[in-house]
Design a protein around this motif. Sequence first.
Motif, mmCIF file in Angstrom:
data_model
loop_
_atom_site.group_PDB
_atom_site.id
_atom_site.type_symbol
_atom_site.label_atom_id
_atom_site.label_comp_id
_atom_site.label_asym_id
_atom_site.label_seq_id
_atom_site.Cartn_x
_atom_site.Cartn_y
_atom_site.Cartn_z
ATOM 1 N N VAL A 250 0.714 -1.213 -0.044
ATOM 2 C CA VAL A 250 -0.083 -0.069 0.098
ATOM 3 C C VAL A 250 0.860 1.307 -0.004
ATOM 4 N N ILE A 251 1.967 1.136 0.651
ATOM 5 C CA ILE A 251 2.861 2.245 0.624
ATOM 6 C C ILE A 251 3.610 2.474 -0.824
ATOM 7 N N SER A 252 4.016 1.562 -1.231
ATOM 8 C CA SER A 252 4.506 1.403 -2.730
ATOM 9 C C SER A 252 3.560 2.034 -3.774
ATOM 10 N N LYS A 253 2.334 1.629 -3.498
ATOM 11 C CA LYS A 253 1.283 2.181 -4.727
ATOM 12 C C LYS A 253 1.187 3.824 -4.414
ATOM 13 N N TYR B 21 6.143 5.950 -5.302
ATOM 14 C CA TYR B 21 6.687 5.045 -6.369
ATOM 15 C C TYR B 21 8.306 5.157 -6.100
ATOM 16 N N ASN B 22 8.774 5.909 -5.440
ATOM 17 C CA ASN B 22 10.212 5.885 -4.926
ATOM 18 C C ASN B 22 10.392 5.085 -3.714
ATOM 19 N N TYR B 23 9.382 4.577 -3.027
ATOM 20 C CA TYR B 23 9.505 4.006 -1.905
ATOM 21 C C TYR B 23 10.034 2.386 -2.118
ATOM 22 N N GLU B 24 11.146 1.941 -1.222
ATOM 23 C CA GLU B 24 11.613 0.694 -1.245
ATOM 24 C C GLU B 24 11.822 0.284 0.122
ATOM 25 N N TYR B 25 11.375 -0.870 0.529
ATOM 26 C CA TYR B 25 11.408 -1.319 1.846
ATOM 27 C C TYR B 25 12.875 -1.724 2.262
ATOM 28 N N THR B 26 13.281 -1.071 3.539
ATOM 29 C CA THR B 26 14.468 -1.266 3.954
ATOM 30 C C THR B 26 14.508 -1.871 5.216
ATOM 31 N N GLU B 27 13.795 -1.498 6.216
ATOM 32 C CA GLU B 27 13.923 -1.792 7.612
ATOM 33 C C GLU B 27 12.567 -1.669 8.263
ATOM 34 N N GLU C 64 -4.934 7.768 6.815
ATOM 35 C CA GLU C 64 -5.787 6.926 6.183
ATOM 36 C C GLU C 64 -5.468 5.408 6.167
ATOM 37 N N ILE C 65 -4.002 5.309 5.998
ATOM 38 C CA ILE C 65 -3.374 4.050 5.741
ATOM 39 C C ILE C 65 -3.375 3.370 7.449
#
Length: 374
Positions: A287-290, A293-299, A312-313
Amino acid sequence: MKKQLKTIFIALCIFYFYSTVFCLEAVDKNEKPWHLLEQAKIQIEKGEFGLALHLTNKARDLHKAQIEEKYNYMFNALKPKRVKLEGDNISDVYAILNKREDYDACKILDDIFLTHPPVFFDKSISKLMSWLEKRKALPETDFMAGKIYFAEGDYEQAMHYYKEAWNARMFLEIPEERFNIIYALADTSKLLRKYDEQEKYLLLVLTEDPIYGTTNLESDALQAMIKTITSEKTTEKFFLLYRNRNPIALKAYMDLTDIYLEAGKTRRSLATAVLASIIAITNLDDVISKDDYNYEYTEFASLLHKLNRKPEIILWAEKQNFWRSFMNLADALSKNGNFEQASYLYSKLAESIPSIKYAQEALYKKEQLNKKSL
């Protein structure tokens, strides 16, 4: 005087109830079962359980009458010798019915084929007729009746109707609704203190998740997940490596974790907690990726901090019970003897989780864990 007024009041209530019912009968005479069930839902929301049950029963009777009418028509349409000579193949039978200008029979078949193509019946008209005869069952009405009795606190009767709905699940208009029936059966079993049945129903959900495997034989993927989280000092590698997009199973995994923790079945609790947390992290990550677009999971902590900027999330995540899945994982790690990993996860939850309730609980459990290790 007071007795007279009370009598008049009761009489007016009875008159109102029956006049409403009779009005419904008049208005809904040509209604479709689905329309009646939608009206029943509205009545449940209003707390009018009697009317809701009346509408539900009416929907059941109407559906049964409609199917019986179709079955009887098709039975007679297939009687003529000329039709029987075509054999059992649906296409051949359909062709001869059309040639004989029996358009009503063709219309019945066309309606069936909208959701169940000939291949569903192995292209056999006799199998289709056998299915049509059983189609008198409308599991949605039994599920609705179960909800009504559940709302009234009659859990035994609710279980009866939920079981009827489950037994007729093959006729559900929306096949995925079977999971709602399973969860209703499990939740009601819990209220009736039938915990073995609750576990049995929850495990039915997991039979459709290949990542779980079985209770006695974990899948290779699940074994790898458990090995990763128990061999690392933190939970970071675990949350980075694994994903599972099966949100419908989340409740089953969390409820089973509660059952296994309570029963002292530490390995099982860890297995279900691992998969619940992976479903939760996958949903949050997606949901954060949508949204970015620049987000990438790190920790893990970084993900939780990002959520703090998305009210809202957070609201959606709370409704999905994601925080509970992470807390369950920490609890299962602790009970399984993986104190270092549990302490790490408690710390991250206490510092970053966007829920005061769970943050305080995580802090308390971390402190208790530290006291034990002294």
